[in-house]
Scaffold this active site. Structure first.
Site: not given
Ligand code: CAO
Length: 481
Positions: A279, A453-455, A457
């Site tokens: 993501p 990577d929004h998982r 950060i």
């Protein structure tokens, strides 16, 4: 005893004309009573027309693409009247060859529809009784009984909310649920392979599902299965997406074809996986590099005689290392539910080569000065362009920088180089008027696009990382702090 009868399109309700989309029998075929003969399709539904008798097909009068309506002759059948049809049917059918078609009751057609509404329940019961027990549970057989019971008109009274192209109907069990738009043979094919047609995208007219759609679905499912077996993390990468559009481009003009290079194929597969599995969010910021660019030019003047050229990329690598030290979750990789935090600082940079994109890695960038970083990036970029990079020179990266500054652009979305968790895109610096609280001053501004990577950060952490980078690049002395 055999009798030649005409099998006709039954009462199809309010619809005047339907298209023949499938012819399921041919001349000389031996057919059973109830066997599907053709599939027809209206705007709202597809339905199969079954045989009212067993027998031998003498000739077929329709073909795919024909428009037919109630009473159109489908085929001539040498019927085994005694064996497969009820006495009443046999009588009706023998009359069918003798009487004027205009005078025939509706039971002469394949539908055996009752001549008036009051007799419908009895007719339905009789026809349902005719359905062989072994097949009565099959959806196609249910279709047969529906049509033969004279209920084809139900197909035309489908509620509007069920008439969208993606929720088109087959005739089967129309009252119970939305069914995928597919002919009986496709449904049979899907059943044989255990495919749920609700999951298959149709590529035919009005999203009708074709045999090929089912085959492609199975192929995809099998490759997903293989992927998930070989993926040690157990996370499959397949998505249920539409097949790639197949276009004959020569219909529109001249073309030439060129196969993708080996590097393009390899990097393309990696980019695709990273794009769909991570993501991505991109944070954009601007760094004021007015002073840094002056310093860079000054250093390059001083070192000109030694043929040393310091690049903006080298300064950026140095600044990135400092930011990774301050924000360790950017120097990390996801391993299932665990974050692996690295204590080393190997920085990759995207290099454009005639054969495609490669990412050489500078090892231990934290232990190297700006001049050394500039020399090493230049050497690695040259090796990359000549196709001489060794595998080890592209491995072990913690974070990647993709600089398009030498080419142009004001921002872009770089794709994270898995299993890294962030990548910095650098676009072309430009002189811009910047308000200093008193007046506008011309400043050289460098666009930084940080994809993360929004998982792993959060947006706030990404904004802090990027803001910290801009602070370092605006005043490089801070690196020493
Ligand atoms: N803004 C303005 N000018 C810039 C700049 C920036 N951000 N970055 C570089 N430049 C200038 C340089 O100063 C140089 O000008 P001079 O010759 O006058 O000094 C010129 O642009 C060319 O620089 P360069 O691109 O050769 O050198 P580099 O060190 O900046 O980059 C490398 C090296 C290997 C990163 C680069 O050659 C490259 O391949 N870039 C493409 C990367 C890429 O394809 N990324 C996309 C990945 S996603 O598809």
């Amino acid at each position: 005893m055999s009798t030649t009868i005409e099998i006709k399109i039954p009462d199809i309700g309010d619809v005047d004309e339907v298209d023949v989309i499938e012819v399921l029998v041919a001349e000389n075929d031996q057919i059973e009573a109830e066997q599907s003969l053709i599939t027809v399709e209206s705007d709202k539904a597809s339905m199969e027309i079954p045989a009212s008798h067993a027998g031998t097909v003498k000739s077929v009068s329709v073909k795919v693409g024909d428009k037919v309506s109630e009473g159109t002759v489908i085929l001539l059948l040498e019927a085994q009247a005694d064996a497969d049809a009820s006495p009443q049917h046999a009588a009706d059918d023998s009359r069918a060859t003798e009487d004027d078609a205009e005078q025939q009751p509706k039971s002469d057609t394949a539908s055996a529809a009752p001549s008036d509404a009051s007799s419908e329940p009895a007719a339905s019961k009789a026809e349902q009784d005719k359905v062989p027990k072994s097949a009565a549970s099959s959806s196609e057989e249910k279709t047969t009984s529906v049509i033969q019971a004279g209920k084809a008109h139900e197909l035309a009274s489908i509620p509007p909310e069920r008439q969208s192209p993606t929720a088109s109907f087959a005739a089967t069990d129309v009252a119970a649920r939305n069914l995928p738009h597919a002919s009986p043979s496709v449904r049979k094919f899907a059943r044989e392979l255990g495919v749920d047609l609700n999951l298959v995208e149709g590529s035919g007219a009005r999203q009708r599902i074709t045999h090929d759609d089912v085959r492609q679905f199975v192929k995809h499912a099998l490759s997903r299965e293989t992927d998930s077996r070989t993926d040690s993390a157990g996370s499959g990468s397949g998505l249920d997406v539409l097949g790639w559009p197949k276009v004959d481009f020569t219909r529109f003009g001249d073309i030439e074809t060129r196969p993708l290079s080996r590097i393009q194929k390899l990097s393309g597969a990696n980019l695709h996986r990273n794009w769909v599995m991570i993501p991505h969010v991109t944070n954009n910021d601007l760094a004021d590099i007015t002073k840094l660019e002056k310093l860079r030019q000054q250093l390059n003047k001083e070192n000109a005689k030694d043929n040393i050229r310091i690049t903006m990329l080298a300064f950026i690598i140095k600044a990135v290392v400092a930011a990774l030290k301050k924000f360790p979750e950017f120097n990390a990789s996801l391993d299932g539910d665990t974050l692996v935090l690295k204590q080393y600082f190997h920085i990759g940079f995207a290099a454009d080569t005639p054969n495609g994109l490669v990412v050489p890695v500078i090892r231990d960038a934290d232990k190297k000065g700006v001049t050394e970083l500039a020399q090493e990036t230049s050497e690695l970029a040259a090796l990359a362009r000549d196709g001489k990079l060794g595998a080890a020179q592209m491995q072990g990266g913690c974070f990647t920088i993709s600089s398009l500054g030498g080419i142009g652009g004001t921002s872009f979305t770089p794709i994270i180089n898995a299993p890294e968790v962030a990548i910095l895109g650098v676009s072309r610096s430009s002189m811009q008027p910047v308000w200093n609280g008193d007046k506008f001053k011309p400043r050289l501004m460098l666009p930084l696009s940080l994809s993360y990577d929004h998982r792993v950060i959060d947006g706030a952490a990404a904004a802090r990382f990027n803001a910290y980078l801009t602070t370092l690049l605006a005043d490089f002395r801070r690196i020493a702090l």
